[in-house]
Design a protein around this motif. Structure first.
Motif: not given
Length: 214
Positions: A32, A124, A160, A165, A211, A213
């Motif tokens: 993250i 990811d 995730r 999330i 969040v 990302l």
């Protein structure tokens, strides 16, 4: 067909070295927030003694006397001329008379190396990170690439799905019927969440701005 019409039978050497693939496991929060990791792997590198020319220092490759340096030998068969790869020099056109004692005339060595890898925010699971020119060395002097396959450890609280999330939180029956407040843990600290009256089991409540990302 090239053999029958006098073409070269030599296989063209790859201009680029082979790629290297390594696996790297990181934590959920490292994925993250982004991080820097060091990976260790074996890589084909140019011989530091002969600098890749495969000869003992002070010497150089000699021209193959069988093919005259062309890497091919020609044979007449009737009216046709057939070109074949020279068996003496294996199509290279040169011979190593005094091979390097470090790499034994190969021009390269297998070496264990370490590379620092920058893991971007929001990477990811199973994503491949490409690091150019950090792979195996080739005879042409061009290195392949390094591919780092990222494996993310599961988190005990967060889950995730893509760029979202999810967390699972439990409330009492009275909170579900009457509503109330619930302290919820986010990636960036705890926040108070309003529980609407009549909330059902399995309902999802979206929290914005907690969040990031990317």
């Amino acid at each position: 067909m090239e053999e029958f019409f006098g073409g070269s039978t030599r296989t063209e050497k790859s201009k680029k070295g082979k790629d290297v693939i390594v696996n790297l496991e990181i934590s959920f929060m490292e994925a993250i927030q982004g991080c820097q990791k060091t990976v260790s792997f074996d890589r084909v590198t140019i011989c530091s003694t002969c600098n890749g020319n495969r000869c003992r220092p002070g010497t150089s490759p000699s021209q193959c006397t069988q093919c005259g340096g062309s890497g091919r030998v020609f044979y007449k068969q009737g009216f046709m001329s057939i070109a074949m790869e020279c068996n003496t020099c294996n199509g290279e056109g040169t011979r190593i008379i005094n091979p390097c004692t470090t790499c034994y005339g190969k021009g390269y060595n297998n070496t264990n190396v370490k590379e620092n890898i920058n893991i971007p925010k929001g990477v990811d699971d199973s994503m491949n990170l490409r690091v150019q020119k950090k792979g195996h060395y080739s005879a042409t002097g061009q290195h392949g690439d390094l591919y780092v396959k990222v494996k993310i450890k599961p988190h005990t609280y967060f889950k995730r799905e893509g760029f979202d999330i999810y967390t699972t939180n439990y409330i009492s029956v009275s909170q579900a019927v009457l509503g109330g407040k619930l302290k919820v843990r986010t990636l960036y600290g705890e926040v108070n969440v309003n529980i609407d009256p009549g909330t059902n089991d399995g309902d999802t409540k979206k929290l914005l701005n907690y969040v990031k990302l990317y």
